[in-house]
Design an enzyme around this catalytic site. Structure first.
Site, PDB file in Angstrom:
ATOM      1  N   LYS A  76      63.357 146.122  20.758  1.00 60.46           N
ATOM      2  CA  LYS A  76      63.672 146.517  22.050  1.00 60.46           C
ATOM      3  C   LYS A  76      65.057 146.561  21.928  1.00 60.46           C
ATOM      4  CE  LYS A  76      62.782 144.422  26.570  1.00 60.46           C
ATOM      5  NZ  LYS A  76      61.938 143.278  27.298  1.00 60.46           N
ATOM      6  N   SER A 151      58.852 144.870  30.936  1.00 62.63           N
ATOM      7  CA  SER A 151      59.991 145.588  30.564  1.00 62.63           C
ATOM      8  C   SER A 151      60.036 146.298  29.142  1.00 62.63           C
ATOM      9  CB  SER A 151      61.392 145.192  30.827  1.00 62.63           C
ATOM     10  OG  SER A 151      61.467 143.806  30.054  1.00 62.63           O
ATOM     11  N   SER A 175      57.220 140.320  30.247  1.00 62.69           N
ATOM     12  CA  SER A 175      57.487 141.634  29.631  1.00 62.69           C
ATOM     13  C   SER A 175      57.241 141.806  28.075  1.00 62.69           C
ATOM     14  CB  SER A 175      58.978 141.966  29.793  1.00 62.69           C
ATOM     15  OG  SER A 175      59.321 142.232  30.995  1.00 62.69           O
TER      16      SER A 175
HETATM   17  N1  GLN Z   1      58.543 141.766  35.584  1.00 61.83           N
HETATM   18  C1  GLN Z   1      59.240 140.636  35.654  1.00 61.83           C
HETATM   19  C2  GLN Z   1      60.768 141.186  36.231  1.00 61.83           C
HETATM   20  O1  GLN Z   1      60.767 142.165  36.803  1.00 61.83           O
HETATM   21  C3  GLN Z   1      59.378 140.086  34.173  1.00 61.83           C
HETATM   22  C4  GLN Z   1      60.410 141.158  33.353  1.00 61.83           C
HETATM   23  C5  GLN Z   1      60.724 140.393  32.130  1.00 61.83           C
HETATM   24  O2  GLN Z   1      59.702 139.659  31.555  1.00 61.83           O
HETATM   25  N2  GLN Z   1      61.790 140.999  31.565  1.00 61.83           N
HETATM   26  O3  GLN Z   1      61.635 140.447  36.174  1.00 61.83           O
END
Ligand code: GLN
Length: 483
Positions: A76, A151, A175
């Site tokens: 990532k 994400s 994410s």
């Molecule tokens: N969807 C969550 C957010 O927008 C989690 C994102 C993540 O785990 N990086 O914060």
């Protein structure tokens, strides 16, 4: 060749059926051919990949072995990679080449993995659909009109489309687990402190945790093995021995007590997903698990608490991107204030700016007690709920997401609608617990995930239960058409 799992690749390499270089060339060609449809990569690292593959082949020729030696993966794009762009999905870091490797990157490289590239992601990991990326949305191989989740959307799309067997992700509020669910993968968020955060660009430091995304629990075990462990450079890393995860995959789950929270099945959950979750419960019962209803009474407060705490930490973490010390700098600033304002205004996208504003507001004098402190208290209550539940059960099971993958753009005008998708995943981050999502079926041709949560440091239990489930089901073997 591209259909092989990490475990199959390890066997093939050990048996000299093919070399890491051959495999790497095959996958790079496949990425060149198919990724234009998916946009799952931000950067490809062909030269690095080929040199790592050749080095892995040479190590094997010298008698070395290891499940990850010569295994192709991707990171990532918020894991720092020395000399390689590390963009975090943001214009702010579009031209940032990290001066060092993140601990996770260095550990995996030492184990012999081959880095094919850096994967697409929501900007600064803020999102659940990969739609906030400066580099454009990544697409779900199960339906290119739909999001792959976020994400870690690029890692998920690439692995689901068989561009590579596994990839790293990070999970601040879901994410890893959420994109795994939406693309028919297995993804594990480890216990907070299990995997080093050093060199992982911070979103919300008390919640962020790196982990594996792959097709099977067995492959997650192999990748986690290479990622986990104490790191003196990360003050939140925990000095606990790392078990042999692959060796723990044979255990029977007879007598395992699984708790199913009644709060999970309220309004908002797609009833077709509820049915698939019930079917997965039956499957585990057939394997000898004992299932009972439990309660997590503070669950309804999790989203509001998370969406105060995460932006608060983000507003602090992202203050370093000021156009001076780090990040994009605007053209021709008229003075220092103009430089700060325009560099941040032009370098950050809308969702990141929204979170910085919310976070700074929640932390400001006069509002701190009303929002931030309250959210921290809720966080403790949520943790206490889990501690009480784990006195009664060994594992908690439920849906990973309330809905299957949504159509690209469907939630763009309503950020709160996207926040609500995190309802099942964020509690594990607030409590610091490990969680895993695994394939459990399909709704309208789109994958559905079932989530398992375990007590601290019981990643091995999660992986074993998922492995036993996968030995008896075939959802995880389904391949999206065209890939
Ligand atoms: N969807 C969550 C957010 O927008 C989690 C994102 C993540 O785990 N990086 O914060």
């Amino acid at each position: 060749m591209h259909q092989m799992t990490l475990a199959e690749i390890a066997r093939g390499l050990a048996d000299k059926k093919f070399s890491s270089e051959e495999l790497t060339r095959t996958l790079l060609a496949r990425i060149a051919q198919l990724d234009p449809q998916l946009n799952s990569f931000i950067s490809l690292t062909e030269d690095l990949a080929l040199s790592q593959a050749k080095a892995a082949d040479a190590r094997r020729a010298n008698g070395e072995s290891g499940a990850l030696l010569g295994a192709p993966i991707a990171h990532k794009d918020l894991f720092c990679t020395q000399g390689i762009r590390t963009s975090c999905g943001s214009k702010m870091l579009d031209n940032f080449k990290a001066p060092y490797d993140a601990t996770v990157v260095a550990k995996l490289a030492a184990a012999g993995t081959v880095t094919l590239g850096k994967t697409n992601m929501d900007e600064f990991a803020m999102g659940s659909g990969n739609e906030s990326s400066y580099y454009g949305v990544a697409r779900n191989p199960w339906n290119l009109e739909h999001v792959p989740g976020g994400s870690s959307g690029g890692s998920a799309a690439a692995v689901a489309a068989r561009l590579l067997p596994a990839a790293t992700g990070t999970d601040t509020g879901g994410s890893i687990r959420q994109p795994a669910a939406l693309t028919n993968l297995t993804g594990l968020k480890p216990t907070y402190g299990r995997v080093s955060r050093w060199g992982m660009i911070a979103y919300a430091s008390s919640l962020d945790q790196g982990g594996p995304l792959a097709r099977t629990a067995e492959d997650c075990a192999l990748l986690l093995q290479g990622m986990a462990g104490f790191d003196p450079q990360d003050s939140t890393s925990i000095d606990e021995p790392v078990p042999d995860y692959a060796a723990g995959l044979g255990a029977s789950i007879r007598g395992l007590r699984i708790g199913v929270p009644k709060e999970y099945f309220g309004a908002g959950l797609d009833p077709r997903i509820a049915e698939l979750i019930q079917a997965s419960i039956k499957e585990l019962e057939k394997l000898g698990a004992i299932v009972k209803e439990i309660s997590l009474p503070n669950m309804q407060h999790a989203i509001p608490a998370y969406y105060v705490i995460a932006p608060a930490e983000a507003s602090s973490n992202l203050s370093r991107f000021d156009g001076v010390r780090f990040g994009y700098r605007c053209e021709n600033p008229k003075d220092l204030t103009d430089l700060y304002k325009r560099s941040r205004g032009e370098g950050f996208g809308a969702e990141v700016q929204r979170r910085i504003l919310v976070g700074a507001y929640a932390l400001s004098a006069g509002y701190y007690d009303a929002y931030y402190l309250q959210a921290q208290k809720i966080r403790r209550l949520i943790k206490n709920d889990f501690m009480a539940a784990f006195n009664e059960v060994d594992l908690i099971l439920g849906p990973t997401t309330p809905n299957p993958a949504w159509k690209i753009g469907a939630k763009s005008s309503d950020p709160v609608a996207a926040y609500l998708e995190d309802v099942y995943t964020i509690t594990a981050n607030l409590a610091g617990l490990p969680g895993l999502s695994m394939p459990a079926g399909f709704v309208d041709g789109l994958p559905v995930g079932v989530q398992l949560l375990a007590p601290y440091f019981q990643e091995g239990r999660l992986l074993n239960v998922a492995h036993q489930y996968q030995l008896n089901t075939d959802w995880h073997t389904r391949t999206p058409e065209g890939f």
